[in-house]
Design an enzyme around this catalytic site. Structure first.
Site, PDB file in Angstrom:
ATOM      1  N   ASN A 124     -30.454   6.209  40.924  1.00  0.00           N
ATOM      2  CA  ASN A 124     -31.842   5.785  41.299  1.00  0.00           C
ATOM      3  C   ASN A 124     -32.844   6.066  40.457  1.00  0.00           C
ATOM      4  O   ASN A 124     -33.422   7.299  40.323  1.00  0.00           O
ATOM      5  CB  ASN A 124     -31.959   6.514  42.905  1.00  0.00           C
TER       6      ASN A 124
ATOM      7  N   LYS B  81     -32.325  10.012  40.039  1.00  0.00           N
ATOM      8  CA  LYS B  81     -31.614  10.791  41.043  1.00  0.00           C
ATOM      9  C   LYS B  81     -30.035  10.087  40.766  1.00  0.00           C
ATOM     10  O   LYS B  81     -30.101   9.007  40.573  1.00  0.00           O
ATOM     11  CB  LYS B  81     -32.103  10.475  42.233  1.00  0.00           C
TER      12      LYS B  81
ATOM     13  N   ARG C 245     -29.776   1.691  42.393  1.00  0.00           N
ATOM     14  CA  ARG C 245     -30.727   1.162  43.466  1.00  0.00           C
ATOM     15  C   ARG C 245     -31.723   0.187  42.855  1.00  0.00           C
ATOM     16  O   ARG C 245     -32.348   0.880  41.742  1.00  0.00           O
ATOM     17  CB  ARG C 245     -31.249   2.437  44.098  1.00  0.00           C
TER      18      ARG C 245
ATOM     19  N   HIS D 103     -36.883  -0.006  52.057  1.00  0.00           N
ATOM     20  CA  HIS D 103     -35.876   0.919  52.556  1.00  0.00           C
ATOM     21  C   HIS D 103     -34.808   0.099  53.044  1.00  0.00           C
ATOM     22  O   HIS D 103     -34.063   0.798  54.140  1.00  0.00           O
ATOM     23  CB  HIS D 103     -36.595   1.875  53.661  1.00  0.00           C
TER      24      HIS D 103
ATOM     25  N   GLY E 103     -39.986   9.071  56.029  1.00  0.00           N
ATOM     26  CA  GLY E 103     -39.704   9.902  54.915  1.00  0.00           C
ATOM     27  C   GLY E 103     -41.196   9.984  54.313  1.00  0.00           C
ATOM     28  O   GLY E 103     -42.178  10.269  55.134  1.00  0.00           O
TER      29      GLY E 103
ATOM     30  N   ARG F  54     -49.725   6.805  51.520  1.00  0.00           N
ATOM     31  CA  ARG F  54     -49.732   5.513  51.615  1.00  0.00           C
ATOM     32  C   ARG F  54     -50.786   5.235  52.975  1.00  0.00           C
ATOM     33  O   ARG F  54     -50.292   5.629  53.987  1.00  0.00           O
ATOM     34  CB  ARG F  54     -48.722   4.342  51.372  1.00  0.00           C
TER      35      ARG F  54
ATOM     36  N   VAL G 199     -38.674  13.135  57.837  1.00  0.00           N
ATOM     37  CA  VAL G 199     -39.480  13.351  58.936  1.00  0.00           C
ATOM     38  C   VAL G 199     -38.638  13.156  60.204  1.00  0.00           C
ATOM     39  O   VAL G 199     -38.699  13.977  61.202  1.00  0.00           O
ATOM     40  CB  VAL G 199     -40.770  12.557  59.059  1.00  0.00           C
TER      41      VAL G 199
ATOM     42  N   GLU H 240     -28.484   6.839  51.695  1.00  0.00           N
ATOM     43  CA  GLU H 240     -28.662   5.607  51.080  1.00  0.00           C
ATOM     44  C   GLU H 240     -27.747   5.630  49.501  1.00  0.00           C
ATOM     45  O   GLU H 240     -27.167   4.680  49.241  1.00  0.00           O
ATOM     46  CB  GLU H 240     -30.059   5.586  50.438  1.00  0.00           C
TER      47      GLU H 240
HETATM   48  P1  ADP Z   1     -38.695  10.364  50.397  1.00  0.00           P
HETATM   49  O1  ADP Z   1     -37.160  10.101  50.005  1.00  0.00           O
HETATM   50  O2  ADP Z   1     -39.346   9.016  50.983  1.00  0.00           O
HETATM   51  O3  ADP Z   1     -39.304  11.094  49.399  1.00  0.00           O
HETATM   52  P2  ADP Z   1     -37.519  12.135  52.629  1.00  0.00           P
HETATM   53  O4  ADP Z   1     -36.850  11.274  53.333  1.00  0.00           O
HETATM   54  O5  ADP Z   1     -36.807  13.327  51.785  1.00  0.00           O
HETATM   55  O6  ADP Z   1     -38.597  11.283  51.536  1.00  0.00           O
HETATM   56  O7  ADP Z   1     -38.650  12.858  53.495  1.00  0.00           O
HETATM   57  C1  ADP Z   1     -39.431  13.991  52.767  1.00  0.00           C
HETATM   58  C2  ADP Z   1     -40.506  14.384  53.805  1.00  0.00           C
HETATM   59  O8  ADP Z   1     -39.788  14.874  54.986  1.00  0.00           O
HETATM   60  C3  ADP Z   1     -41.433  15.609  53.494  1.00  0.00           C
HETATM   61  O9  ADP Z   1     -42.687  15.097  52.759  1.00  0.00           O
HETATM   62  C4  ADP Z   1     -41.606  16.141  54.867  1.00  0.00           C
HETATM   63  O10 ADP Z   1     -42.778  15.753  55.265  1.00  0.00           O
HETATM   64  C5  ADP Z   1     -40.553  15.768  55.614  1.00  0.00           C
HETATM   65  N1  ADP Z   1     -39.746  16.941  56.156  1.00  0.00           N
HETATM   66  C6  ADP Z   1     -38.765  17.564  55.282  1.00  0.00           C
HETATM   67  N2  ADP Z   1     -38.196  18.274  55.992  1.00  0.00           N
HETATM   68  C7  ADP Z   1     -39.017  18.229  57.369  1.00  0.00           C
HETATM   69  C8  ADP Z   1     -39.018  19.289  58.445  1.00  0.00           C
HETATM   70  N3  ADP Z   1     -37.859  20.217  58.629  1.00  0.00           N
HETATM   71  N4  ADP Z   1     -39.811  19.108  59.282  1.00  0.00           N
HETATM   72  C9  ADP Z   1     -40.707  18.151  59.148  1.00  0.00           C
HETATM   73  N5  ADP Z   1     -40.689  17.578  58.159  1.00  0.00           N
HETATM   74  C10 ADP Z   1     -39.850  17.623  57.249  1.00  0.00           C
END
Ligand code: ADP
Length: 401
Positions: free
Chosen positions: A10, A17, A93, A182, A212, A243, A333, A386
């Site tokens: 990715n 990644k 990806r 996504h 996320g 965003r 999230v 993913e």
């Molecule tokens: P991306 O792949 O879009 O970078 P992720 O799906 O890994 O993102 O999500 C990252 C976000 O998830 C973090 O910025 C944070 O806001 C949220 N997050 C991760 N762990 C927790 C948790 N335990 N509680 C609440 N939010 C969380």
């Protein structure tokens, strides 16, 4: 020996990644991340999962070529190098496949050209994806490379959901339409959610909420995407980490005319300095919850705006689908924040939606239902994967040849 391993790459603008997955038992052999590529502070975090512990490299990785070479060296040190006969395919990806690349595709020159042709509609992502593919091709010219597109799942969207209501000729001339992103996650999570409900994907209607750092919602009817919240770019839709999501397009003209901002400045504002970060200075939901617990008003408002938008999409997609079997939460999230899930469906009992306090708070890494038994519409948490989905699709393609 039939090779069964897939290297999933990715490639982002400054990061790569990767995961090495053995499709014989779907086990992960190694995971890692090369970050801050091009800077003095580049780092490579590598973890062989069979044992041996995490390893780190620090120091400049000049470009994606250097990063991928370093990744290949780390894998080789674990006896799993790119020259391994067990490697079946490299799965990439790719963010934007446009209207033509709508299924996992074996990469050849024509496919690479098409991914490059789409750079104007995915300027942040497709160039890095192309670089990743070219470098992997150079390192293993004989190995099949498969591109799996973030837009693919959404290509089933009907025209009335995909088109913006603007002049058709202008839109077509510049490929302006809603593509959605996504998609690999929405596809994987929809399938897993159907399994959780004990049904075939073709039998269920789902609202999938991928929350996320980037966030998107989709309305999925019988395994096909009917609508999704991201559009021409990943800027449209839900409130995200940085965003804005949906906004009156006239805000852009207004900031240009009244604030004297350039196009690039507005672009940067809406993509990087908006969303939760713009509203309260933090884009991590954990930190926002901590601040809310201390009575922080800006964090509270940011949370409320985030939830308000989420609720509007749940309502809209309920209406689009007519009947809904489940609302499904996924990504950082969605998988981890019980308060977000609770707030998003609060007050929607009339729509048959509710969460059970205990089930919601319980946590866990497995797909699970969090709605009470009486709820007409189930609420589920389904961890996304993913990389596994890209591995599955890439492997299936080479296995079928
Ligand atoms: P991306 O792949 O879009 O970078 P992720 O799906 O890994 O993102 O999500 C990252 C976000 O998830 C973090 O910025 C944070 O806001 C949220 N997050 C991760 N762990 C927790 C948790 N335990 N509680 C609440 N939010 C969380």
């Amino acid at each position: 020996m039939t090779p069964t391993r897939v290297l999933v790459l990715n490639s982002g603008s400054s990061s790569v990644k990767y995961q090495l997955i053995d499709m014989a038992d779907r086990s992960r052999l190694a995971v890692g991340l090369a970050e801050r590529i091009g800077e003095e502070t580049s780092a490579l975090h590598h973890e062989p999962l069979a044992g041996g512990g995490k390893r780190e490299r620090h120091g400049r990785l000049a470009d994606h070529d250097a990063a991928l070479e370093a990744i290949a060296e780390e894998l080789a040190a674990d006896g799993m190098g790119l020259d391994s006969p067990e490697l079946a395919v490299i799965g990439h990806r790719v963010v934007h496949g446009g209207l033509k690349l709508t299924v996992p595709t074996l990469v050849d020159d024509a496919v690479l050209k098409e991914i490059e042709r789409l750079i104007p509609v995915a300027p942040l992502h497709n160039p890095a994806n192309v670089t990743g593919i070219r470098t992997a091709q150079r390192l293993r010219p004989d190995l099949p490379q498969v591109a799996v597109f973030d837009t693919a799942f959404h290509s089933a969207m009907p025209e009335h959901a995909a088109r913006y209501a603007i002049d058709v000729e202008t839109a077509d001339a510049h490929r302006v339409r809603r593509y959605g992103f996504h998609g690999t996650s929405h596809a994987y999570v929809s399938r897993k959610a159907a399994e959780l409900l004990g049904k075939d994907a073709s039998e269920v209607n789902l609202i999938v909420l991928h929350l996320g750092n980037g966030a998107s919602a989709s309305a999925v009817r019988g395994g096909r995407c009917e609508d999704t919240s991201m559009g021409l770019t990943p800027l449209e839709g839900l409130v995200m980490g940085t965003r804005s999501g949906d906004i009156d397009p006239a805000v852009v003209f207004h900031l240009g005319r009244v604030a004297g901002m350039s196009m690039d400045e507005v672009d940067e504002l809406l993509n990087k300095r908006s969303g939760l970060l713009g509203l309260c200075g933090d884009n991590d939901m954990r930190q926002i919850r901590r601040r809310m617990a201390e009575g922080d008003a800006a964090a509270r408002l940011a949370f409320d705006i985030y939830i308000h938008r989420l609720k509007k999409y749940i309502g809209a997609y309920y209406a689009v689908l007519g009947t809904v079997d489940a609302v499904v939460f996924t990504a950082g999230v969605g998988e981890n924040s019980a308060p977000v899930r609770e707030a998003a469906v609060a007050g929607l009992k009339e729509l048959g939606l509710a969460v059970d306090g205990e089930l919601n708070a319980a946590g866990g890494k497995e797909a699970r239902l969090i709605s009470p038994s009486y709820a007409r519409v189930k609420v589920a948490v389904v961890p996304t994967d993913e990389e596994l989905e890209i591995a599955e699709q890439s492997y299936a393609l080479v296995a079928s040849r």
